[in-house]
Motif scaffolding. Structure first.
Motif, mmCIF file in Angstrom:
data_model
loop_
_atom_site.group_PDB
_atom_site.id
_atom_site.type_symbol
_atom_site.label_atom_id
_atom_site.label_comp_id
_atom_site.label_asym_id
_atom_site.label_seq_id
_atom_site.Cartn_x
_atom_site.Cartn_y
_atom_site.Cartn_z
ATOM 1 N N PHE A 118 3.107 -7.775 -8.580
ATOM 2 C CA PHE A 118 3.300 -6.341 -8.346
ATOM 3 C C PHE A 118 3.931 -5.677 -9.570
ATOM 4 O O PHE A 118 3.525 -4.576 -9.975
ATOM 5 C CB PHE A 118 4.188 -6.136 -7.118
ATOM 6 N N ALA A 123 -2.439 -7.246 -7.790
ATOM 7 C CA ALA A 123 -2.325 -7.549 -6.360
ATOM 8 C C ALA A 123 -2.744 -8.999 -6.125
ATOM 9 O O ALA A 123 -3.892 -9.287 -5.784
ATOM 10 C CB ALA A 123 -3.182 -6.593 -5.544
ATOM 11 N N LYS A 126 -4.571 -10.503 -2.795
ATOM 12 C CA LYS A 126 -6.027 -10.509 -2.639
ATOM 13 C C LYS A 126 -6.613 -11.824 -3.131
ATOM 14 O O LYS A 126 -7.555 -12.364 -2.546
ATOM 15 C CB LYS A 126 -6.637 -9.339 -3.409
ATOM 16 N N ASP A 138 -7.143 -0.213 -4.639
ATOM 17 C CA ASP A 138 -6.300 -1.109 -5.435
ATOM 18 C C ASP A 138 -4.821 -0.825 -5.186
ATOM 19 O O ASP A 138 -4.000 -1.752 -5.142
ATOM 20 C CB ASP A 138 -6.616 -0.938 -6.925
ATOM 21 N N TRP A 141 -3.845 -2.527 -1.949
ATOM 22 C CA TRP A 141 -3.650 -3.964 -2.146
ATOM 23 C C TRP A 141 -2.322 -4.238 -2.852
ATOM 24 O O TRP A 141 -1.614 -5.203 -2.531
ATOM 25 C CB TRP A 141 -4.796 -4.544 -2.975
ATOM 26 N N LEU A 142 -1.998 -3.396 -3.815
ATOM 27 C CA LEU A 142 -0.762 -3.591 -4.574
ATOM 28 C C LEU A 142 0.460 -3.428 -3.667
ATOM 29 O O LEU A 142 1.399 -4.238 -3.711
ATOM 30 C CB LEU A 142 -0.712 -2.588 -5.725
ATOM 31 N N LYS A 143 0.447 -2.401 -2.839
ATOM 32 C CA LYS A 143 1.566 -2.189 -1.922
ATOM 33 C C LYS A 143 1.649 -3.308 -0.882
ATOM 34 O O LYS A 143 2.745 -3.745 -0.511
ATOM 35 C CB LYS A 143 1.425 -0.830 -1.230
ATOM 36 N N SER A 145 0.718 -6.398 -1.312
ATOM 37 C CA SER A 145 1.270 -7.563 -2.012
ATOM 38 C C SER A 145 2.785 -7.453 -2.138
ATOM 39 O O SER A 145 3.516 -8.427 -1.917
ATOM 40 C CB SER A 145 0.647 -7.693 -3.403
ATOM 41 N N ARG A 146 3.258 -6.268 -2.501
ATOM 42 C CA ARG A 146 4.707 -6.066 -2.621
ATOM 43 C C ARG A 146 5.408 -6.290 -1.283
ATOM 44 O O ARG A 146 6.426 -7.006 -1.206
ATOM 45 C CB ARG A 146 4.982 -4.643 -3.103
#
Length: 214
Positions: A118, A123, A126, A138, A141-143, A145-146
């Motif tokens: 992150f 991410a 994924k 995207d 996905w990044l949020k 992952s965080r």
């Protein structure tokens, strides 16, 4: 043969069996062999037998994932390797602490990896899940992952605390009846954020059926 024809059909119950079946086997085998009363030798016997069953069930789950789902996610590979490794140490040394530490280590590993990704704008969730939730941006996905990275670190702290606070039997029960509901509940809390970032309504079921697991 087209790409569509080559894909394995999705199956919610297979996903659940692969993710949680080995843990259920671990719990049931331990309960079956658990001695009545204060019997240290009987306790070790139950731990060794249930850990062996856990290893076998995890390897079977790996094969089922490949045969029925057509893939083995990196997360499942890593989890199985650690189960086999720490399970073997538990059996060899006849010490349940090895298998109890396995969840903490994998939670910390996943949590740190996801948060590091992150921080770099990647991410990694994924990649670990090998999932593709249709429409999810995207940024979504990044949020995700965080959020899972932070949740994994919380689970690491919780598992470590319960290791020392509970008996092995109660710790094992908590893995089944506390950690799994917490994971599903956390997954549900992510749905509004995912919907805001483009998740297709039809993919909500897939998100729920494919939460990251240890």
């Amino acid at each position: 043969m087209s790409e569509t024809e080559q894909k394995k059909p999705k199956s919610g119950w297979v996903n659940l069996a692969v993710d949680y079946g080995p843990l259920l086997v671990f719990f049931l085998v331990y309960r079956y062999y658990k001695p009545d009363g204060d019997d240290a030798a009987g306790e070790i016997f139950a731990v060794v037998r249930s850990t062996g069953a856990f290893i076998v069930a995890s390897l079977i789950a790996l094969a089922v994932s490949k045969l029925r789902l057509g893939k083995i996610s990196p997360m499942l590979w890593l989890s199985t390797v650690l189960i086999v490794g720490f399970g073997a140490l538990t059996i060899y040394f006849q010490d349940e602490r090895f298998i109890q530490w396995k969840p903490t280590l994998i939670y910390v590993g996943f949590g740190v990896a996801l948060l590091a990704g992150f921080a770099r704008g990647k991410a990694l969730l994924k990649v670990l899940l090998e999932a593709a939730f249709e429409g999810l941006s995207d940024e979504g996905w990044l949020k995700l992952s965080r959020n899972w990275g932070l949740f994994f670190l919380f689970l690491a702290v919780l598992n470590t605390g319960l290791m020392y606070a509970l008996s092995f039997e109660d710790w094992l029960a908590a893995k089944l009846w506390l950690f799994l509901p917490l994971s599903f509940l956390f997954t549900f809390t992510q749905l509004p954020m995912l919907m805001r970032h483009g998740l297709d309504v039809g993919d909500k079921k897939e998100v729920i059926e494919n939460p990251p697991t240890e």
